[in-house]
Design a protein around this motif. Structure first.
Motif, PDB file in Angstrom:
ATOM      1  N   THR A 283      18.381   9.049 -23.362  1.00  0.00           N
ATOM      2  CA  THR A 283      18.142  10.086 -24.367  1.00  0.00           C
ATOM      3  C   THR A 283      18.282  11.459 -23.730  1.00  0.00           C
ATOM      4  N   VAL A 284      18.442  12.472 -24.563  1.00  0.00           N
ATOM      5  CA  VAL A 284      18.650  13.837 -24.088  1.00  0.00           C
ATOM      6  C   VAL A 284      17.323  14.394 -23.551  1.00  0.00           C
ATOM      7  N   LYS A 285      17.363  14.943 -22.373  1.00  0.00           N
ATOM      8  CA  LYS A 285      16.161  15.420 -21.686  1.00  0.00           C
ATOM      9  C   LYS A 285      15.434  16.505 -22.469  1.00  0.00           C
ATOM     10  N   SER A 286      16.156  17.434 -23.064  1.00  0.00           N
ATOM     11  CA  SER A 286      15.536  18.616 -23.665  1.00  0.00           C
ATOM     12  C   SER A 286      15.205  18.471 -25.147  1.00  0.00           C
ATOM     13  N   VAL A 287      15.603  17.348 -25.768  1.00  0.00           N
ATOM     14  CA  VAL A 287      15.381  17.190 -27.211  1.00  0.00           C
ATOM     15  C   VAL A 287      14.829  15.803 -27.504  1.00  0.00           C
ATOM     16  N   PRO A 288      13.641  15.699 -28.087  1.00  0.00           N
ATOM     17  CA  PRO A 288      13.136  14.378 -28.502  1.00  0.00           C
ATOM     18  C   PRO A 288      14.072  13.751 -29.528  1.00  0.00           C
ATOM     19  N   PRO A 289      14.331  12.449 -29.445  1.00  0.00           N
ATOM     20  CA  PRO A 289      15.273  11.803 -30.372  1.00  0.00           C
ATOM     21  C   PRO A 289      14.951  12.044 -31.842  1.00  0.00           C
ATOM     22  N   GLU A 290      13.652  12.098 -32.186  1.00  0.00           N
ATOM     23  CA  GLU A 290      13.290  12.255 -33.594  1.00  0.00           C
ATOM     24  C   GLU A 290      13.600  13.655 -34.129  1.00  0.00           C
ATOM     25  N   LYS A 291      13.869  14.617 -33.229  1.00  0.00           N
ATOM     26  CA  LYS A 291      14.183  15.974 -33.674  1.00  0.00           C
ATOM     27  C   LYS A 291      15.683  16.264 -33.653  1.00  0.00           C
ATOM     28  N   TRP A 292      16.466  15.271 -33.291  1.00  0.00           N
ATOM     29  CA  TRP A 292      17.915  15.485 -33.172  1.00  0.00           C
ATOM     30  C   TRP A 292      18.543  15.707 -34.544  1.00  0.00           C
ATOM     31  N   ASP A 293      19.460  16.699 -34.639  1.00  0.00           N
ATOM     32  CA  ASP A 293      20.173  16.953 -35.890  1.00  0.00           C
ATOM     33  C   ASP A 293      21.618  17.348 -35.587  1.00  0.00           C
ATOM     34  N   LEU A 294      22.370  17.649 -36.622  1.00  0.00           N
ATOM     35  CA  LEU A 294      23.789  17.949 -36.451  1.00  0.00           C
ATOM     36  C   LEU A 294      24.028  19.266 -35.727  1.00  0.00           C
ATOM     37  N   PHE A 295      23.026  20.147 -35.723  1.00  0.00           N
ATOM     38  CA  PHE A 295      23.211  21.410 -35.005  1.00  0.00           C
ATOM     39  C   PHE A 295      23.106  21.202 -33.491  1.00  0.00           C
ATOM     40  N   HIS A 296      22.359  20.195 -33.059  1.00  0.00           N
ATOM     41  CA  HIS A 296      22.385  19.828 -31.641  1.00  0.00           C
ATOM     42  C   HIS A 296      23.773  19.318 -31.258  1.00  0.00           C
TER      43      HIS A 296
ATOM     44  N   VAL B  72      24.790  10.833 -36.913  1.00  0.00           N
ATOM     45  CA  VAL B  72      23.676  10.068 -37.492  1.00  0.00           C
ATOM     46  C   VAL B  72      22.396  10.443 -36.755  1.00  0.00           C
ATOM     47  N   HIS B  73      21.261   9.920 -37.225  1.00  0.00           N
ATOM     48  CA  HIS B  73      20.026  10.080 -36.474  1.00  0.00           C
ATOM     49  C   HIS B  73      20.205   9.461 -35.093  1.00  0.00           C
ATOM     50  N   TYR B  74      19.549  10.017 -34.104  1.00  0.00           N
ATOM     51  CA  TYR B  74      19.771   9.568 -32.727  1.00  0.00           C
ATOM     52  C   TYR B  74      19.528   8.055 -32.631  1.00  0.00           C
ATOM     53  N   PRO B  75      20.535   7.277 -32.206  1.00  0.00           N
ATOM     54  CA  PRO B  75      20.460   5.804 -32.259  1.00  0.00           C
ATOM     55  C   PRO B  75      19.711   5.191 -31.080  1.00  0.00           C
ATOM     56  N   VAL B  76      18.392   5.355 -31.051  1.00  0.00           N
ATOM     57  CA  VAL B  76      17.599   4.859 -29.923  1.00  0.00           C
ATOM     58  C   VAL B  76      17.641   3.336 -29.805  1.00  0.00           C
ATOM     59  N   GLU B  77      18.006   2.654 -30.876  1.00  0.00           N
ATOM     60  CA  GLU B  77      18.047   1.197 -30.819  1.00  0.00           C
ATOM     61  C   GLU B  77      19.222   0.675 -30.009  1.00  0.00           C
ATOM     62  N   TYR B  78      20.178   1.566 -29.672  1.00  0.00           N
ATOM     63  CA  TYR B  78      21.364   1.122 -28.952  1.00  0.00           C
ATOM     64  C   TYR B  78      21.494   1.728 -27.555  1.00  0.00           C
ATOM     65  N   THR B  79      20.566   2.581 -27.149  1.00  0.00           N
ATOM     66  CA  THR B  79      20.671   3.187 -25.829  1.00  0.00           C
ATOM     67  C   THR B  79      19.297   3.575 -25.293  1.00  0.00           C
TER      68      THR B  79
ATOM     69  N   ALA C 265      16.920  25.021 -25.911  1.00  0.00           N
ATOM     70  CA  ALA C 265      16.731  24.242 -24.691  1.00  0.00           C
ATOM     71  C   ALA C 265      17.956  23.384 -24.387  1.00  0.00           C
ATOM     72  N   LEU C 266      18.527  22.757 -25.421  1.00  0.00           N
ATOM     73  CA  LEU C 266      19.725  21.951 -25.224  1.00  0.00           C
ATOM     74  C   LEU C 266      20.891  22.820 -24.765  1.00  0.00           C
ATOM     75  N   ARG C 267      21.036  23.978 -25.359  1.00  0.00           N
ATOM     76  CA  ARG C 267      22.102  24.897 -24.979  1.00  0.00           C
ATOM     77  C   ARG C 267      22.035  25.231 -23.493  1.00  0.00           C
TER      78      ARG C 267
END
Length: 404
Positions: A207-220, A197-204, A151-153
């Motif tokens: 967020t990415v529309k197609s990927v929930p922050p908790e599922k973000w990884d280095l392959f994204h 790092v894990h998606y830094p929701v505390e600073y922004t 989805a991100l791609r």
């Protein structure tokens, strides 16, 4: 006949009203040249009356020496060795040799493959031309990519093909990518996902529309880099993530909370820019021997930074410089990381036009008596070498994705 001087003669001319230096055993009078020196008087004052060969070749090439030598050279050291006459080349008979015919190597025995259970692959995507897209896009099974990556791609590719690819050549020629593109990357949440790092929701809030922050990884993160690289412009890719992707991780991983709370929101939206300043004229791969120094002030509240950095991606636009400095003794155990802010004063930048990456904003930086609060130290003093190498490995995928 050229005049000769002793080192003691040169050492006596160590003031602004009579400033001599030595370069490769030749003596130069720079007294009247100080005001014309592009790097300023202070650099010359540091080497007044001394052998400045090492410092000279850090910042200049042979063409600069040839340009100024006729007008500034006044003689040589009395210890300068005289050139030896070149011996005439001797002709040597080549011995004849009989070459044996090559013996063909035995072909390796075929390896017997064992059948493995095939897992279901993602739906085929993109160009069917071989190598036009990564293999995992083409119905091959991957243990690392799932539906969120697909989805991100698709999301990033739609943006790149419509808003970036048609204009990237024009931007390369202008040597700059429009600021709005970088801001859009912030609004889409891509910048916040490029810090390793894990998606830094505390600073922004973006967020990415197609990927929930908790599922973000280095392959994204890899996918964003890979899709941006499809435009075929190294300058564009380095403009977007070259400075951010290596300057930001040390801040978020090792910065004090108050510093991160103040700086990170601005760089994650794209309103502010950050870069990594490590490389010096004579310390690129040899990071442990960098010379940019940071001395603690008498009151212990500031570091006073003096030195130069070279080949710094995005430095021409940067508001913040994650900078490797020498706070201790020689070698890797004397290196620290400081976050230097442009508006602290004493920071000057000039663009370096590098072939093939004009829009990358590659920069030469000079720090002159920059007062940096001790609160801007990233990690512990004299342990910055560890911080550098713990923060940058996740960025190694950028050259990989950006290669043909």
């Amino acid at each position: 006949m050229s005049k000769t001087f002793s080192k003691a003669d040169v050492a006596s001319h160590n003031k602004g009203d009579s400033l001599w230096i030595i370069v490769d055993d030749d003596v130069y009078d720079l007294t009247k040249f100080q005001d014309d020196h592009p790097g300023g008087k202070k650099i010359l004052a540091r080497v007044a009356g001394k052998d400045a060969s090492k410092q000279f070749w850090k910042y200049h090439n042979e063409s600069i020496l040839k340009k100024y030598q006729p007008s500034l050279r006044i003689g040589s050291l009395d210890s300068k060795p005289k050139p030896e006459p070149k011996p005439e080349p001797k002709l040597e008979a080549k011995p004849s040799a009989t070459l044996a015919a090559p013996v063909p190597a035995k072909a390796p025995a075929p390896v017997q493959s064992t059948p493995q259970e095939e897992a279901e692959a993602l739906e085929q995507y993109g160009s069917q031309i071989p190598f036009a897209d990564p293999s995992w896009y083409q119905n091959y099974h991957s243990a690392y990519y799932n539906e969120t990556h697909a989805a991100l791609r698709a999301e990033v590719r739609e943006w790149v093909e419509s808003e970036i690819e048609p204009f990237v050549t024009e931007w390369d020629e202008k040597k700059e990518v429009p600021r709005e593109i970088f801001l859009e990357a912030g609004r889409r949440g891509y910048l916040a996902g490029l810090l390793g790092v894990h998606y830094p929701v505390e600073y922004t809030k973006n967020t990415v529309k197609s990927v929930p922050p908790e599922k973000w990884d280095l392959f994204h993160e890899m996918i964003i880099t890979d899709e941006l690289s499809r435009v075929g412009s190294g300058g564009f890719v380095w403009n977007m993530i070259g400075g951010f992707g290596i300057g930001g991780p040390p801040l978020i991983k090792f910065g004090k909370k108050a510093l991160k709370d103040r700086i990170l929101p601005g760089i994650l939206t794209g309103e502010k820019r950050i870069c990594l300043a490590i490389t010096e004229p004579d310390a690129g791969s040899d990071v442990a021997n960098l010379t940019c120094e940071a001395k603690l002030s008498e009151d212990g509240k500031h570091y006073i930074v003096n030195g130069e950095k070279k080949w710094i991606t995005n430095g021409i636009w940067a508001d913040y410089f994650t900078t490797a400095v020498r706070t201790g003794g020689e070698g890797m155990n004397g290196v620290s990381l400081l976050l230097i802010e442009r508006d602290m004063g004493g920071v000057s930048t000039r663009r370096m036009d590098c072939q093939g990456v004009w829009s990358s904003g590659t920069t030469y930086i000079t720090f002159e008596d920059v007062k940096v609060p001790v609160e801007n130290l990233l990690g512990k003093e004299n342990q910055g070498f560890k911080g550098i190498f713990r923060s940058t490995p996740n960025f190694r995928h950028v050259p990989q994705a950006n290669s043909p």
